[in-house]
Design a protein around this motif. Structure first.
Motif, PDB file in Angstrom:
ATOM      1  N   THR A  44      42.381  -2.342 123.993  1.00  6.62           N
ATOM      2  CA  THR A  44      42.962  -2.508 122.661  1.00  6.62           C
ATOM      3  C   THR A  44      44.427  -2.094 122.731  1.00  6.62           C
ATOM      4  O   THR A  44      44.766  -1.098 123.362  1.00  6.62           O
ATOM      5  CB  THR A  44      42.227  -1.643 121.628  1.00  6.62           C
ATOM      6  OG1 THR A  44      40.872  -2.096 121.516  1.00  6.62           O
ATOM      7  CG2 THR A  44      42.888  -1.736 120.257  1.00  6.62           C
ATOM      8  N   LYS A  45      45.280  -2.888 122.106  1.00  6.06           N
ATOM      9  CA  LYS A  45      46.702  -2.551 122.040  1.00  6.06           C
ATOM     10  C   LYS A  45      47.150  -2.625 120.593  1.00  6.06           C
ATOM     11  O   LYS A  45      47.053  -3.672 119.944  1.00  6.06           O
ATOM     12  CB  LYS A  45      47.537  -3.512 122.897  1.00  6.06           C
ATOM     13  CG  LYS A  45      49.050  -3.280 122.804  1.00  6.06           C
ATOM     14  CD  LYS A  45      49.460  -1.901 123.300  1.00  6.06           C
ATOM     15  CE  LYS A  45      50.956  -1.692 123.172  1.00  6.06           C
ATOM     16  NZ  LYS A  45      51.371  -0.342 123.614  1.00  6.06           N
ATOM     17  N   ILE A  46      47.639  -1.472 120.089  1.00  2.72           N
ATOM     18  CA  ILE A  46      48.109  -1.389 118.715  1.00  2.72           C
ATOM     19  C   ILE A  46      49.589  -1.026 118.723  1.00  2.72           C
ATOM     20  O   ILE A  46      50.003  -0.069 119.381  1.00  2.72           O
ATOM     21  CB  ILE A  46      47.317  -0.326 117.922  1.00  2.72           C
ATOM     22  CG1 ILE A  46      45.828  -0.721 117.867  1.00  2.72           C
ATOM     23  CG2 ILE A  46      47.880  -0.181 116.508  1.00  2.72           C
ATOM     24  CD1 ILE A  46      44.944   0.343 117.245  1.00  2.72           C
ATOM     25  N   TYR A  47      50.386  -1.816 118.016  1.00  2.00           N
ATOM     26  CA  TYR A  47      51.806  -1.524 117.859  1.00  2.00           C
ATOM     27  C   TYR A  47      52.018  -0.886 116.489  1.00  2.00           C
ATOM     28  O   TYR A  47      51.407  -1.297 115.492  1.00  2.00           O
ATOM     29  CB  TYR A  47      52.647  -2.799 117.957  1.00  2.00           C
ATOM     30  CG  TYR A  47      52.606  -3.458 119.315  1.00  2.00           C
ATOM     31  CD1 TYR A  47      53.413  -3.015 120.349  1.00  2.00           C
ATOM     32  CD2 TYR A  47      51.765  -4.547 119.550  1.00  2.00           C
ATOM     33  CE1 TYR A  47      53.387  -3.627 121.596  1.00  2.00           C
ATOM     34  CE2 TYR A  47      51.724  -5.168 120.792  1.00  2.00           C
ATOM     35  CZ  TYR A  47      52.540  -4.699 121.806  1.00  2.00           C
ATOM     36  OH  TYR A  47      52.503  -5.316 123.042  1.00  2.00           O
ATOM     37  N   GLN A  48      52.889   0.101 116.461  1.00  2.00           N
ATOM     38  CA  GLN A  48      53.222   0.760 115.206  1.00  2.00           C
ATOM     39  C   GLN A  48      54.500   0.149 114.634  1.00  2.00           C
ATOM     40  O   GLN A  48      55.534   0.143 115.293  1.00  2.00           O
ATOM     41  CB  GLN A  48      53.429   2.259 115.426  1.00  2.00           C
ATOM     42  CG  GLN A  48      52.187   2.993 115.922  1.00  2.00           C
ATOM     43  CD  GLN A  48      51.112   3.106 114.851  1.00  2.00           C
ATOM     44  OE1 GLN A  48      51.388   2.959 113.660  1.00  2.00           O
ATOM     45  NE2 GLN A  48      49.884   3.347 115.265  1.00  2.00           N
ATOM     46  N   GLY A  49      54.407  -0.375 113.437  1.00  2.00           N
ATOM     47  CA  GLY A  49      55.582  -0.930 112.766  1.00  2.00           C
ATOM     48  C   GLY A  49      55.833  -0.191 111.473  1.00  2.00           C
ATOM     49  O   GLY A  49      55.418  -0.637 110.404  1.00  2.00           O
ATOM     50  N   VAL A  87      49.858  -3.006 113.927  1.00  2.00           N
ATOM     51  CA  VAL A  87      49.568  -4.381 114.341  1.00  2.00           C
ATOM     52  C   VAL A  87      48.675  -4.317 115.572  1.00  2.00           C
ATOM     53  O   VAL A  87      49.070  -3.788 116.613  1.00  2.00           O
ATOM     54  CB  VAL A  87      50.864  -5.160 114.667  1.00  2.00           C
ATOM     55  CG1 VAL A  87      50.513  -6.567 115.159  1.00  2.00           C
ATOM     56  CG2 VAL A  87      51.768  -5.234 113.454  1.00  2.00           C
ATOM     57  N   LYS A  88      47.472  -4.852 115.446  1.00  2.00           N
ATOM     58  CA  LYS A  88      46.521  -4.826 116.562  1.00  2.00           C
ATOM     59  C   LYS A  88      46.683  -6.121 117.365  1.00  2.00           C
ATOM     60  O   LYS A  88      46.179  -7.178 116.985  1.00  2.00           O
ATOM     61  CB  LYS A  88      45.095  -4.687 116.056  1.00  2.00           C
ATOM     62  CG  LYS A  88      44.070  -4.498 117.160  1.00  2.00           C
ATOM     63  CD  LYS A  88      42.661  -4.299 116.609  1.00  2.00           C
ATOM     64  CE  LYS A  88      42.486  -2.903 116.054  1.00  2.00           C
ATOM     65  NZ  LYS A  88      41.073  -2.644 115.690  1.00  2.00           N
ATOM     66  N   ALA A  89      47.407  -6.031 118.489  1.00  2.00           N
ATOM     67  CA  ALA A  89      47.677  -7.216 119.305  1.00  2.00           C
ATOM     68  C   ALA A  89      46.479  -7.589 120.165  1.00  2.00           C
ATOM     69  O   ALA A  89      46.252  -8.771 120.438  1.00  2.00           O
ATOM     70  CB  ALA A  89      48.900  -6.972 120.185  1.00  2.00           C
ATOM     71  N   LEU A  90      45.736  -6.604 120.637  1.00  2.00           N
ATOM     72  CA  LEU A  90      44.529  -6.821 121.431  1.00  2.00           C
ATOM     73  C   LEU A  90      43.402  -6.001 120.827  1.00  2.00           C
ATOM     74  O   LEU A  90      43.591  -4.830 120.466  1.00  2.00           O
ATOM     75  CB  LEU A  90      44.745  -6.416 122.894  1.00  2.00           C
ATOM     76  CG  LEU A  90      45.816  -7.174 123.674  1.00  2.00           C
ATOM     77  CD1 LEU A  90      46.015  -6.550 125.050  1.00  2.00           C
ATOM     78  CD2 LEU A  90      45.459  -8.647 123.801  1.00  2.00           C
ATOM     79  N   ASP A  91      42.237  -6.615 120.746  1.00  2.00           N
ATOM     80  CA  ASP A  91      41.114  -5.967 120.063  1.00  2.00           C
ATOM     81  C   ASP A  91      39.871  -5.991 120.952  1.00  2.00           C
ATOM     82  O   ASP A  91      39.142  -6.973 121.015  1.00  2.00           O
ATOM     83  CB  ASP A  91      40.846  -6.686 118.736  1.00  2.00           C
ATOM     84  CG  ASP A  91      39.826  -5.967 117.869  1.00  2.00           C
ATOM     85  OD1 ASP A  91      39.349  -4.894 118.271  1.00  2.00           O
ATOM     86  OD2 ASP A  91      39.514  -6.487 116.777  1.00  2.00           O
TER      87      ASP A  91
END
Length: 343
Positions: free
Chosen positions: A8-13, A18-22
């Motif tokens: 899982t990859k989550i970006y903080q904005g 924003v969950k780019a990979l789930d």
């Protein structure tokens, strides 16, 4: 060779995540050419950048060559990354350096002996067909030549894994084919495992052994290229397959059918392997009281296996058409209704 477990990859904005990979799971075997396809924003770039930790996943495990990359020390990770080459969409060459120096850069950073560097770079430029361009600069090259330099540079450290980030999307179709042929040659001659991300299903069909379909950060479908092309299970996979199979029925044909004022049923019949040579429609015409109209059809080859795709229209009584469908379902083909009662 490459394993992604629950990545899982989550970006903080700001305050928004924003969950780019789930929760992505992939298994790529040694020597495979594996494709990941998805529309813009599906998470493809995040996925491939996580494989060599250009992006660190928020959760999950990434294993390459039996090493859990997230557990390595900085020194161990640098060593592991030398076994993972990467090719970029926009080449990422150093404009102020010659072709020779661009290819040599990974070896120069490793402080390899000068003669070893020279030998390796010349060998790679021969391999990619650019030996005569060694002293040129990137702005003197075509797009395809620049990508060949990028490929040679990615191979400089003799990696076992090659990552391709939309490697052909900036190229014209003819150049794309030449780059794909080069990647196949790399895979076959060097036994390098290749992971390709792309939004072009034609690239997947041309070069890949297996494919995963990524949608909104999730793997919604995966399998051999043949399986996904022949039996797409999701709408997004079907849409990608349709872009290269060209099997959509034009609205003008639908209008023609509707204007006839009869009950018409339309089906897509998919043939595999030896079944592509069987006279199925001829047998139906002989044994059943229905008219068969072929609206569209093509036969191609996927991974060396003949693959036929027909869109056909049956005209006749419903009872007789049902008998035809029962007969077809007993054959080595797949049939699916695409439009019912178009009259």
């Amino acid at each position: 060779m490459i394993t992604l477990e629950n990545v899982t990859k989550i970006y903080q904005g700001g305050e928004k995540e924003v969950k780019a990979l789930d929760d992505v799971n992939l298994q790529i075997e040694k020597g495979e050419i594996y494709g990941v396809i998805g529309f813009s924003g599906a998470g493809k770039s995040s996925l491939i950048r996580c494989v060599n930790l250009l992006e660190r996943p928020t959760h999950g495990t990434i294993t390459v060559n039996n090493q859990d990359l997230l557990r390595l020390s900085p020194k161990e990770l640098r060593e592991a990354k030398r076994d993972i080459g990467m090719i970029f969409q926009h080449f990422n060459l150093l404009d102020s350096k010659t072709v020779f120096t661009n290819v040599a850069m990974p070896l120069l950073l490793m402080k390899k002996p000068k003669e070893e560097v020279k030998k390796r770079v010349e060998e790679l430029l021969d391999f990619v067909g650019l030996r005569d361009k060694a002293d040129n600069y990137p702005d003197q090259l075509s797009g395809g030549q620049k990508q060949r330099v990028g490929i040679a540079r990615a191979l400089a450290t003799q990696p076992s894994v090659l990552l391709c980030d939309e490697a052909t999307s900036a190229l014209d179709p003819q150049t794309t084919n030449s780059i794909l042929n080069l990647l196949k040659k790399i895979n076959q001659e060097y036994n390098i495992t290749i992971l390709i991300i792309t939004h072009e299903m034609g690239v997947i069909r041309e070069i890949c052994d297996k494919v995963a379909v990524l949608d909104q950060g999730e793997v919604v479908e995966s399998g051999s290229v043949f399986e996904v092309f022949a039996r797409p299970k999701t709408a997004v996979a079907y849409n990608f397959v349709s872009t290269v199979m060209h099997d959509e029925i034009p609205e003008s044909v639908h209008q023609l059918i509707r204007s006839q004022g009869e009950t018409n049923q339309i089906y897509r019949v998919v043939f595999f392997g030896e079944a592509t040579g069987d006279p199925l429609l001829s047998q139906i015409a002989k044994h059943f009281n229905v008219e068969v109209n072929v609206l569209f059809g093509n036969i191609t080859e996927l991974q060396g296996i003949p693959f036929g795709n027909l869109v056909i229209q049956f005209q006749g009584e419903t009872k007789e058409i049902n008998r035809v469908l029962m007969y077809i379902n007993q054959q080595e083909v797949t049939i699916k209704e695409v439009l019912e009662d178009a009259g």
